[in-house]
Design a protein around this motif. Structure first.
Motif, short mmCIF file in Angstrom:
data_model
loop_
_atom_site.label_atom_id
_atom_site.label_comp_id
_atom_site.label_asym_id
_atom_site.label_seq_id
_atom_site.Cartn_x
_atom_site.Cartn_y
_atom_site.Cartn_z
N ILE A 122 0.79 -1.07 -0.09
CA ILE A 122 0.11 -0.12 0.03
C ILE A 122 0.83 1.36 0.06
CG2 ILE A 122 -1.71 1.26 1.55
CD1 ILE A 122 -2.59 -1.43 2.59
N GLY A 123 0.63 2.19 -0.82
CA GLY A 123 1.38 3.54 -0.90
C GLY A 123 2.61 3.50 -1.85
N VAL A 124 2.64 2.36 -2.35
CA VAL A 124 3.96 2.20 -3.39
C VAL A 124 3.43 1.68 -4.63
CG1 VAL A 124 5.78 1.98 -1.73
CG2 VAL A 124 4.48 -0.19 -2.50
N ASN A 125 2.08 1.92 -4.78
CA ASN A 125 1.51 1.59 -6.28
C ASN A 125 1.70 0.29 -6.56
OD1 ASN A 125 -0.28 2.25 -8.29
ND2 ASN A 125 1.19 3.20 -9.73
N MET A 126 1.67 -0.68 -5.86
CA MET A 126 2.18 -2.25 -6.12
C MET A 126 0.56 -3.04 -5.98
SD MET A 126 4.80 -2.68 -7.12
CE MET A 126 4.89 -1.07 -8.12
N ALA A 127 0.35 -4.18 -6.56
CA ALA A 127 -0.66 -5.04 -6.42
C ALA A 127 -0.85 -5.52 -5.14
CB ALA A 127 -0.58 -6.09 -7.36
N VAL A 128 -2.40 -5.24 -4.60
CA VAL A 128 -2.79 -5.48 -3.47
C VAL A 128 -4.06 -6.54 -3.64
CG1 VAL A 128 -1.79 -3.86 -1.95
CG2 VAL A 128 -4.09 -3.36 -3.05
N GLY A 129 -4.56 -7.02 -2.73
CA GLY A 129 -6.03 -7.83 -2.89
C GLY A 129 -6.87 -8.13 -1.64
N THR A 130 -7.87 -8.72 -1.91
CA THR A 130 -8.96 -9.14 -0.81
C THR A 130 -9.20 -10.67 -0.99
OG1 THR A 130 -10.21 -7.20 -0.98
CG2 THR A 130 -11.35 -9.06 -0.17
N ILE A 131 -9.12 -11.50 -0.22
CA ILE A 131 -9.41 -12.84 -0.28
C ILE A 131 -10.35 -13.09 0.93
CG2 ILE A 131 -8.01 -15.37 0.02
CD1 ILE A 131 -5.56 -13.63 0.11
N PHE A 132 -11.21 -14.28 0.31
CA PHE A 132 -12.54 -14.72 1.06
C PHE A 132 -12.66 -16.08 0.64
CE2 PHE A 132 -15.81 -15.22 -2.28
CZ PHE A 132 -15.02 -14.12 -3.41
N GLY A 133 -13.47 -16.75 2.01
CA GLY A 133 -13.93 -18.11 1.82
C GLY A 133 -15.10 -18.16 2.44
N ILE A 134 -15.99 -18.89 1.82
CA ILE A 134 -17.42 -19.23 2.28
C ILE A 134 -17.74 -20.33 2.85
CG2 ILE A 134 -20.07 -18.56 1.77
CD1 ILE A 134 -18.85 -16.84 -0.62
N ARG A 135 -18.12 -20.49 4.05
CA ARG A 135 -18.72 -21.83 4.65
C ARG A 135 -19.87 -21.77 5.14
NH1 ARG A 135 -13.61 -24.32 7.29
NH2 ARG A 135 -11.99 -23.19 6.43
N PRO A 136 -20.49 -22.89 5.41
CA PRO A 136 -21.91 -23.05 6.04
C PRO A 136 -21.61 -22.50 7.44
CG PRO A 136 -21.06 -25.36 5.47
CD PRO A 136 -20.21 -24.08 5.01
N THR A 137 -22.81 -21.87 8.07
CA THR A 137 -22.69 -21.56 9.30
C THR A 137 -22.65 -23.06 10.10
OG1 THR A 137 -23.98 -19.79 8.99
CG2 THR A 137 -23.87 -20.19 11.32
N ALA A 138 -21.75 -23.28 11.18
CA ALA A 138 -21.96 -24.40 12.19
C ALA A 138 -21.40 -23.80 13.64
CB ALA A 138 -20.99 -25.28 11.63
N LEU A 156 -17.65 -23.62 0.63
CA LEU A 156 -18.75 -23.74 -0.57
C LEU A 156 -18.20 -23.05 -1.84
CD1 LEU A 156 -21.87 -23.24 1.69
CD2 LEU A 156 -21.13 -25.39 0.76
N ALA A 157 -17.58 -21.85 -1.32
CA ALA A 157 -16.91 -21.11 -2.61
C ALA A 157 -15.66 -20.25 -2.03
CB ALA A 157 -18.14 -19.90 -3.10
N ALA A 158 -14.81 -19.93 -2.93
CA ALA A 158 -13.67 -19.05 -2.46
C ALA A 158 -13.20 -18.22 -3.46
CB ALA A 158 -12.56 -20.10 -2.11
N GLY A 159 -12.57 -17.11 -3.20
CA GLY A 159 -12.39 -15.95 -4.12
C GLY A 159 -11.38 -15.12 -3.94
N PHE A 160 -10.59 -14.56 -4.74
CA PHE A 160 -9.83 -13.29 -4.22
C PHE A 160 -9.91 -12.19 -5.46
CE2 PHE A 160 -6.43 -16.08 -6.36
CZ PHE A 160 -5.98 -15.22 -7.34
N VAL A 161 -9.65 -11.14 -5.07
CA VAL A 161 -9.86 -9.78 -5.96
C VAL A 161 -8.26 -9.35 -5.97
CG1 VAL A 161 -10.71 -7.54 -6.35
CG2 VAL A 161 -11.80 -9.11 -4.96
N THR A 162 -7.76 -8.95 -7.16
CA THR A 162 -6.44 -8.65 -7.48
C THR A 162 -6.82 -7.24 -7.63
OG1 THR A 162 -5.64 -10.59 -8.06
CG2 THR A 162 -3.94 -8.89 -8.59
N TYR A 163 -6.19 -6.23 -6.99
CA TYR A 163 -6.08 -4.62 -7.46
C TYR A 163 -4.93 -4.37 -7.96
CZ TYR A 163 -9.98 -4.92 -3.89
OH TYR A 163 -10.96 -5.54 -2.98
N GLY A 164 -4.72 -4.74 -9.23
CA GLY A 164 -3.62 -4.57 -9.88
C GLY A 164 -3.78 -3.42 -11.20
N PRO A 165 -2.90 -3.54 -12.42
CA PRO A 165 -3.24 -2.95 -13.35
C PRO A 165 -4.60 -2.88 -13.82
CG PRO A 165 -1.26 -3.60 -13.76
CD PRO A 165 -1.75 -4.44 -12.55
N ALA A 166 -5.06 -4.14 -14.01
CA ALA A 166 -6.63 -4.25 -13.93
C ALA A 166 -7.05 -5.02 -12.41
CB ALA A 166 -7.03 -5.39 -15.11
#
Ligand code: AHG
Ligand code: MN
Ligand code: MN
Length: 352
Positions: A122-138, A156-166
């Motif tokens: 952060i602050g040096v204009n390099m790629a960062v992201g968000t990561i998440f995993g979705i589970r049933p409540t237990a 049940l699902a998983a994903g990540f976001v890359t905040y890069g050039p795109a």
């Protein structure tokens, strides 16, 4: 969602609707993913303004893992948890919150999230992201962490976001791994990679080499053999990358293969490495396996490991199947050359 029917250029919303039409049990999961996508677009627009958005790296409090929170860590945490409050989510385990956050009592889903991955970028204009995993409540009063202590195979699902050039949204619902790319004019994610298939072997490894003196023997031996290149037992020259952001390294591995290692090492507090099982390793592992790649801690499959605490760390090695299997041999005490006849030695007579 089966990529057979997904059309390149389709919106994420259309693809989610198609998945739910094919399997109605995904309806609540699809709502959570749509909420994450909306938050990701908002966060992407802040990141895309760089210094014009203010000092995104401004330091605040320490989080539960002892890391100093930056302005953008907190902003992403707030945007995503706010978005999840409007979705069928009962609990959130966030890197930026000490304990489990209770959102909608009785809702069917729980989300583990790293709101901003790669904070040192952060602050040096390099790629960062968000990561998440979705589970049933237990969870239950007797087991308040119950939603998060099962193995990653419960996701049940998983994903990540890359905040890069795109800005890209990498996603699996358990039937392949897709990549969506943000159409900034439409403010929507559109399908660009319907089914990722990671090459079985490549010539690139990612590790923070400045920690070499702290590594365990298997990692030292593997990296030494990578450095020996075609003259060594691995019979090929390697390239090295280290982007300081797990999502950026993971996206490269999905698209061109290779192996990523954040092993345990003998620094204080790093016996289990730096990456957290629930909201970094397990979601990445699901995405990798769904793309025909592998993810281990050195000996165990990441998706088989259950957490005992929401910020528990785990050594993480993932990437091309053959390359991950090669690293596992070093952990198993048998390096890649171990089974080789002397004829296949460093400059064997029988070299192909
Ligand atoms: P986070 O910013 O969420 O704490 O994650 C940072 C992680 C990961 O993104 C990256 O691969 C790794 O930390 C980099 O660690 P080093 O700074 O030790 O190389
Ligand atoms: Mn992270
Ligand atoms: Mn983070």
């Amino acid at each position: 969602m089966s990529s057979a029917s997904l059309e390149i250029g389709s919106s994420l919303d259309a693809c989610l609707a198609q998945a739910v039409a094919a399997d109605g049990t995904l309806a609540d999961v699809a709502k959570v993913i749509a909420a994450c996508a909306a938050a990701a677009i908002a966060v992407s627009e802040v990141i895309g303004r760089g210094a014009l958005a203010g000092d995104l790296a401004a330091q605040g409090e320490q989080n539960s893992d002892g890391d100093v929170q930056k302005f953008l860590d907190v902003l992403a945490h707030e945007r995503f948890t706010e978005a999840l409050r409007g979705a069928p989510v009962a609990e959130v385990a966030s890197e930026e919150a000490e304990g489990v956050m209770l959102l909608n009592a009785g809702a069917p889903l729980a989300v583990a999230i790293d709101p901003l991955d790669g904070s040192s970028n952060i602050g040096v204009n390099m790629a960062v992201g968000t990561i998440f995993g979705i589970r049933p409540t237990a969870s239950s009063p007797e087991n308040p962490l119950g939603s998060f202590t099962g193995p990653g195979t419960l996701q049940l699902a998983a994903g990540f976001v890359t905040y890069g050039p795109a800005t890209s949204f990498v996603l699996t619902l358990g039937d392949g791994t897709q990549i969506y790319t943000l159409d900034r004019e439409q403010r929507s994610f559109r399908l660009t990679h319907p089914r990722i298939e990671v090459v079985a072997a490549a010539k690139e490894y990612a590790i923070n080499a400045s920690n070499a003196r702290h590594w365990d023997t298997p990692v030292k031996a593997f990296i030494e053999d990578c450095l020996r290149g075609a003259e060594g037992p691995l019979d090929k020259d390697f390239n090295m990358r280290w982007l300081g952001s797990l999502v950026a390294d993971a996206q490269r591995v999905l698209l061109r293969g290779g192996v990523f290692l954040y092993p345990g090492d003998n620094r204080k507090g790093y016996a289990q490495g730096r990456l957290r099982l629930l909201y970094e390793a397990a979601p990445i592992a699901m995405l990798m396996e769904q793309a025909g790649a592998g993810a281990i801690d050195g000996e165990r499959r990441i998706l088989d490991i259950g957490a005992t605490g929401i910020h528990e760390r785990v050594p993480l090695i993932f990437g091309s199947m053959d390359d991950v299997a090669c690293v596992a041999k070093y952990y198993g005490g048998r390096n890649a050359a171990a089974g080789r006849s002397p004829l296949f030695g460093q400059r064997g007579l029988m070299r192909g």
